[in-house]
Design an enzyme around this catalytic site. Structure first.
Site, mmCIF file in Angstrom:
data_model
loop_
_atom_site.group_PDB
_atom_site.id
_atom_site.type_symbol
_atom_site.label_atom_id
_atom_site.label_comp_id
_atom_site.label_asym_id
_atom_site.label_seq_id
_atom_site.Cartn_x
_atom_site.Cartn_y
_atom_site.Cartn_z
ATOM 1 N N ASP A 168 0.833 -1.200 0.000
ATOM 2 C CA ASP A 168 0.000 0.000 0.000
ATOM 3 C C ASP A 168 0.869 1.253 0.000
ATOM 4 O O ASP A 168 1.902 1.319 0.682
ATOM 5 C CB ASP A 168 -0.891 -0.006 1.243
ATOM 6 C CG ASP A 168 -1.780 1.204 1.324
ATOM 7 O OD1 ASP A 168 -2.702 1.313 0.495
ATOM 8 O OD2 ASP A 168 -1.559 2.049 2.209
ATOM 9 N N GLU A 172 1.497 -0.469 -5.057
ATOM 10 C CA GLU A 172 0.552 0.595 -5.383
ATOM 11 C C GLU A 172 1.375 1.846 -5.640
ATOM 12 O O GLU A 172 1.835 2.511 -4.709
ATOM 13 C CB GLU A 172 -0.434 0.832 -4.235
ATOM 14 C CG GLU A 172 -1.463 1.901 -4.588
ATOM 15 C CD GLU A 172 -2.243 2.426 -3.398
ATOM 16 O OE1 GLU A 172 -3.351 2.944 -3.600
ATOM 17 O OE2 GLU A 172 -1.734 2.339 -2.252
#
Length: 509
Positions: free
Chosen positions: A194, A239
């Site tokens: 993330d 990401e």
């Protein structure tokens, strides 16, 4: 380069809270997911990616992690997670989990120890504490610094409940190495990282964005790659949101991440020239690195494809979400079907966000029921991401549509009965049937590799793959003639003889 599972995989994103509720409390959980594993196997996906399933106060939907080595009790237990991994593998489904390295939860043991220990303590050195706040702004809105009772301030690029880790601290680095080992030892096949580009901070450069893509972040991922490679065929996917393809490519060097999400394609408008440029740019970026591209149309942070593609402006921008913009859902649905076949035909891996295979639209959640911190942090001006996180409809004529016995944590629309898995399974023309058929063909004929473009006119994207499959997508205003071909393997909508209607994709042998 030898073929590995992740190079051409079809990966299904599970937002666990909204997938299936196994115990009737209104929240999706591992019991519900395990019961629905046959559905995913039948759908034809190669892997699942789960959003964070860790203990969390849920200030940001689980991205405020309190303990990286356990499971949120609302979702189940660690033992149940281990059984899920085994059961998924028995069905031929790999498992990717989310790791959130930029920040944790303010309820975590580490942060509570930091608060108790006081200024100048080793415990506070795991985070970014300062005597005076800086001027950085939170990505969720408002200041990025919050004061604690003893007068110091701590950094949080996201919500105040998500304090940022100090990645110059060796304890932080070793903590996350151990987290990766913990889950790899339990059979997890991949890690989704993330906010991968923002871990390292520079407070001295005077840059209001002194945390994005600093050089030192690559050393972290080189270290993680060495660790992952020690486990064999494991993968790391980042990401990474960059319009700059050169910066994006640095994360895919052979000693860093295996893959990264291709958000350029996701954000692209439904226009032939723009889509072709995005595809060509993506392939050109990945080819010299030997890394497979990924293709994704939506996720848990982005308005649903059917809604986006029905708007006048079909592009996507986090800074301009166009919440509430009018949408022609019939048009959006036709384009979403065509886009799904286009994305699945491209070389590399493809991600499918849960509900995409059902053609779910974005839901307008009443303000008093919204839970996304973007809603509160923006002073109730940005509705946030709840509209794409509504629990899935499985069966029945009214809410909760087989999601579970209790009232779902976010409300489902009253008009979703035609969109349930049950209803669509019985309809040969449904979105679900299209996805099941496409994923079956894709497994046999598509995945990793290259493409060769065909010129069928300015409004058409057409290419062939090594297997001999030809993909033709008509983005123009009227029908176009298909090239000479064998059988039509699949089409996103009805054909008129050899004419391909607008907003339609066909796969040809």
């Amino acid at each position: 380069m030898p073929e590995t599972w992740w190079r051409g995989a079809a990966i299904y994103q599970v937002y666990l809270r909204s997938f299936a509720d196994g115990n009737g409390d209104g929240t999706g959980d591992l019991a519900g997911l395990r019961a629905r594993l046959p559905y995913l196997a039948d759908l034809g996906v190669d892997a699942v990616w789960l959003n964070p399933w860790y203990p969390s106060p849920m200030a940001d939907g689980g991205y405020d992690v309190a303990d990286y080595r356990d499971i949120e009790p609302v979702f189940g237990t660690l033992a149940e997670a281990e059984r899920f991994i085994v059961e998924a593998h028995e069905l031929g489904i790999r498992v990717i989990i989310d790791v959130v390295p930029n920040h944790g939860s303010d309820r975590s043991a580490w942060f509570q120890e930091a608060l108790a220990a006081g200024p100048g303590s080793p415990e506070r050195e795991r985070f970014w504490f300062a005597d005076e706040p800086g001027d950085w702004r939170s990505i969720f809105g408002g200041p990025a610094w919050t004061q604690v009772p003893d007068g110091q301030w701590y950094l949080h690029l996201f919500a105040p409940e998500q304090p940022d880790f100090n990645w110059t601290n060796p304890e932080v680095r070793e903590e996350f190495r151990d987290v990766l080992r913990f889950w790899f030892d339990r059979g997890v096949d991949g890690i989704r990282i993330d906010s991968a580009a923002v871990l390292v901070k520079d407070f001295d450069g005077g840059d209001p964005d002194g945390y994005t893509d600093l050089d030192e972040v690559h050393e972290i991922y080189r270290d993680w790659r060495r660790l992952a490679d020690g486990y064999g065929d494991r993968m790391l996917v980042g990401e990474v949101w960059f319009p700059d393809q050169e910066r994006f490519a640095r994360y895919l060097r052979p000693d860093e991440l295996h893959t990264a999400f291709n958000f350029d394609f996701l954000a692209c408008p439904w226009e032939p020239a723009a889509l072709r440029l995005s595809i060509e740019r993506t392939l050109a970026t990945h080819a010299p690195l030997g890394a497979p591209p990924t293709w994704v149309l939506s996720n848990h942070d982005v308005a649903r494809v059917v809604t986006r593609y029905g708007r006048a402006d079909t592009s996507w921008d986090h800074g301009d979400r166009r919440d509430g913009a009018p949408s022609d859902l019939g048009l959006g649905g036709r384009r979403a079907r065509a886009a799904a076949l286009l994305a699945m035909a491209l070389p590399g891996g493809v991600y499918v966000y849960q509900g995409e295979e059902l053609g779910l639209p974005e839901v307008d959640i009443p303000g008093e029921l919204r839970q996304d911190p973007m809603w509160t942090r923006s002073g109730h001006t940005v509705p946030g991401r709840d509209g794409c996180r509504v629990p899935l409809p499985w069966s029945g004529e009214k809410p909760p549509y087989g999601f579970g016995a209790g009232e779902p944590w976010l409300p489902q629309p009253e008009d979703w009965r035609a969109l349930t898995v049950e209803a669509q399974s019985a309809d040969p023309g449904s979105m679900l049937t299209l996805y099941r058929t496409a994923l079956r063909i894709r497994r046999d004929r598509l995945g990793d590799g290259t493409l060769t473009w065909l010129d069928l006119g300015p409004g058409v994207l057409a290419f062939t793959r090594e297997s001999g499959l030809t993909c033709v997508t008509n983005l123009g205003p009227g029908p176009v003639r298909l090239p000479p071909h064998g059988p039509v393997l699949l089409a996103s909508g009805p054909l008129d003889g050899d004419d391909l209607p607008a907003d339609t994709t066909a796969w040809l042998a």
